[in-house]
Structures are given as C-alpha cells and as structure tokens.
Design an enzyme around this catalytic site. Structure first.
Site, mmCIF file in Angstrom:
data_model
loop_
_atom_site.group_PDB
_atom_site.id
_atom_site.type_symbol
_atom_site.label_atom_id
_atom_site.label_comp_id
_atom_site.label_asym_id
_atom_site.label_seq_id
_atom_site.Cartn_x
_atom_site.Cartn_y
_atom_site.Cartn_z
ATOM 1 N N ASP A 73 49.810 4.734 -28.730
ATOM 2 C CA ASP A 73 48.917 4.958 -29.872
ATOM 3 C C ASP A 73 48.748 6.449 -30.150
ATOM 4 O O ASP A 73 48.056 6.846 -31.084
ATOM 5 C CB ASP A 73 47.569 4.240 -29.686
ATOM 6 C CG ASP A 73 46.813 4.702 -28.456
ATOM 7 O OD1 ASP A 73 47.341 5.548 -27.699
ATOM 8 O OD2 ASP A 73 45.676 4.213 -28.254
ATOM 9 N N SER A 74 49.451 7.301 -29.349
ATOM 10 C CA SER A 74 49.563 8.718 -29.688
ATOM 11 C C SER A 74 50.270 8.886 -31.033
ATOM 12 O O SER A 74 50.265 9.993 -31.597
ATOM 13 C CB SER A 74 50.318 9.478 -28.596
ATOM 14 O OG SER A 74 51.528 8.818 -28.276
ATOM 15 N N ASP B 247 51.230 -0.048 -26.958
ATOM 16 C CA ASP B 247 49.793 0.118 -26.701
ATOM 17 C C ASP B 247 48.955 -0.855 -27.526
ATOM 18 O O ASP B 247 49.189 -1.014 -28.736
ATOM 19 C CB ASP B 247 49.357 1.539 -27.117
ATOM 20 C CG ASP B 247 49.311 2.496 -25.954
ATOM 21 O OD1 ASP B 247 49.209 2.055 -24.790
ATOM 22 O OD2 ASP B 247 49.374 3.714 -26.210
ATOM 23 N N GLU C 98 43.897 0.563 -21.877
ATOM 24 C CA GLU C 98 43.189 1.603 -21.111
ATOM 25 C C GLU C 98 41.943 1.044 -20.443
ATOM 26 O O GLU C 98 41.197 0.262 -21.058
ATOM 27 C CB GLU C 98 42.776 2.742 -22.060
ATOM 28 C CG GLU C 98 43.968 3.459 -22.681
ATOM 29 C CD GLU C 98 43.565 4.597 -23.619
ATOM 30 O OE1 GLU C 98 42.348 4.899 -23.731
ATOM 31 O OE2 GLU C 98 44.468 5.181 -24.241
ATOM 32 N N GLU D 209 46.736 9.419 -16.127
ATOM 33 C CA GLU D 209 46.783 10.580 -17.025
ATOM 34 C C GLU D 209 45.815 11.673 -16.599
ATOM 35 O O GLU D 209 44.613 11.423 -16.408
ATOM 36 C CB GLU D 209 46.471 10.127 -18.472
ATOM 37 C CG GLU D 209 46.535 11.293 -19.461
ATOM 38 C CD GLU D 209 46.605 10.883 -20.924
ATOM 39 O OE1 GLU D 209 46.738 9.665 -21.212
ATOM 40 O OE2 GLU D 209 46.526 11.785 -21.778
HETATM 41 O O1 KIV Z 1 49.721 6.827 -26.354
HETATM 42 C C1 KIV Z 1 50.406 7.459 -25.536
HETATM 43 O O2 KIV Z 1 51.338 8.197 -25.860
HETATM 44 C C2 KIV Z 1 50.060 7.321 -24.123
HETATM 45 C C3 KIV Z 1 50.723 8.264 -23.166
HETATM 46 C C4 KIV Z 1 50.045 9.583 -23.233
HETATM 47 C C5 KIV Z 1 50.765 7.729 -21.784
HETATM 48 O O3 KIV Z 1 49.285 6.505 -23.770
#
Ligand code: KIV
Length: 271
Positions: A51-52, A90, A122, A189
C-alpha cells in the site's frame, strides 16, 4: 487431459525451506505490469504489491487513503506479469481492523480479483481475530510488525520502533502469536537490528526486514526508493541501486531538446 499449472514457482512452503537452509529471501514492491515483469525476470523471490503505492504512485503523504479497489487494480496489474515470484498484496487501512468478517471479505476480494498468492496485514494481537478468520478460509497471511505505516496517526512519527523494552516485548509476543495462528512470514519494519535477529531466531517462519538489520531471513525495499526514482527519501536502511531520477530526467531533457530542434523524428523514424 493435461491442465496448465497456475501455481507460481515460489510458494510459501519454498520460503520456509529457504529459511531452514539459511538462504536469504529477496522481496521488493511493485505496483504495475512492467515493473512486475522485470522483477520476475530478474529472479526476485517475493513481490509485494504494497500500500506504499499510496506514497510512490499516488503522491499521498500516508498509506491511509488506499482503498481495496486501488489495491485490486495494482495487484491485478502485477500478477498478469508474474509467473515465478510469490505475489503478496497488502490489505489497505480500514478493510480488516473493524471486524473479522469484513477482513475475510476483503481478503477474498483480493485473492479472487487479483489472483495473488497471499495477503499482508499490519498488527499483532489487535488484529488476531481477522488473521484467524482469513487463515481459516485457506488464504495465506503475511504479518507486519514494528513500524506499521497504517497506524502513523497513532505513532505520530516514522522513527525507529520498539527501542524500549515494553514495546520490544509486545513485538516479540505478537510475532509468536502470528506464527501460532499460521502466518507464513512476518515483515519487521524499522526496529533495532538486535531485536530483528532475536525474533528471527525465535520463530520458525521467515522474517523479512526493512530497516531491521541483517539478522533476519530476508529483506524488502520499496522499489522507487532503491531505484532512486524517489530521491527525497533517504533513511539509513535504504541502499540505492540506481539513480533513475537522474537517468530519466536526462532522457526527458534530451527528448524535449530533440523535439524542439526538429531532430526527432528523423527520416528513418517516419513512414
Ligand atoms: O507497503 C509497503 O511497501 C510495505 C513495505 C514497506 C514492507 O508494507
């Protein structure tokens, strides 16, 4: 009659084997078809449709605005390209924390509509009911502890987590809880390296670190950061493998100059 296998070559079982053999796991994020294809061809073990995407694709300050539909769009774009790597998508903020029935419905949508291999979410004890329910439907779950960006408004900063004993103890306890529930791996993380090493040695499932030191079972980075596309972000844990921002800007400047001067297209570049 023979049927074509739709299984990707890297499975959750293979990751476990890698941990047991001491073979490190490589993981990077991707959000689109082209990047997914290049990563897969390069031989990456795991592709995370993170979700980044909220930050690097959409320009949001946090991952909070991401929706299930956004993640499905990115997930589907990546899985179309990938035949080898395990693809994890995610679950975005607000689609699994409220109740476990909603969490399962979100995970099922991801699995059906993206054809990914697993989901990631998460948190520890706070989301364990959702983890249990998703796992009971046969959907592989990757956990994520330490700095959990979906909770940024609670933390207030992106600083290193679990430096204090109490938070470290909770992280260790959450990691065991996720393992006992049946998660196949856990992302750690931005935590002290000594804590990453301890969690990796206590757990039998793989731990994949981002800013968690070298004692964990694998590493993950956000692809825009490691390629130097996003060059405003430079935390200590980030190693840049390219300066694509500079390379791309140079290419764009050359193109603009060629168009302006009439050099492009030349005679060979037209019909
Ligand atoms: O969303 C993402 O890119 C992540 C990574 C930072 C592990 O969760």
């Amino acid at each position: 009659m023979s049927t074509e296998s739709t299984m990707r070559a890297v499975t959750t079982y293979r990751l476990l084997e890698m941990k047991n053999k001491g073979e490190k796991i490589s993981m990077l994020t991707a959000y689109d078809y082209s990047m997914g294809r290049i990563l897969d061809e390069a031989g990456i073990d795991v592709i995370l449709v993170g979700d980044s995407a909220a930050n690097v694709m959409a320009g949001h300050e946090t991952t909070v605005p991401m929706t299930l539909d956004h993640m499905i769009y990115h997930g589907r774009s990546v899985t179309r390209a990938v035949t080898r790597a395990l693809v994890v998508v995610d679950l975005p903020f607000g689609t699994y924390q409220g109740n476990s029935i909603e969490a399962l419905a979100s995970a099922i949508r991801i699995m059906k509509e993206t054809e990914a291999d697993a989901i990631k979410l998460e948190g520890g004890v706070e989301v364990i009911e959702s983890v249990d329910r998703i796992l009971s439907a046969g959907i592989p779950v990757m956990g994520h502890l330490g700095l959990t960006p979906q909770s940024i408004h609670k933390f207030g900063t992106y600083n290193v987590r679990a430096k204090q004993e109490e938070e470290a103890a909770k992280l260790i306890s959450d990691a065991h809880l996720l393992q006992e529930a049946g998660c196949f791996a856990i992302v750690l993380e931005k935590i002290p390296a000594s804590l990453g090493t301890r969690v990796a040695s206590e757990l039998s499932i793989p731990t994949i670190g981002i800013g968690a030191g070298g004692g964990v079972d694998g590493q993950v980075l956000v692809i825009h950061d490691m390629l130097g596309i996003n060059n405003e972000f430079s935390p200590r844990f980030l190693r840049r493998y390219a300066d694509l921002c500079g390379t791309m800007k140079g290419a764009f400047e050359n193109y603009i100059a060629d168009v302006k001067s009439g050099d492009f297209p030349n005679e060979k570049e037209q019909y």
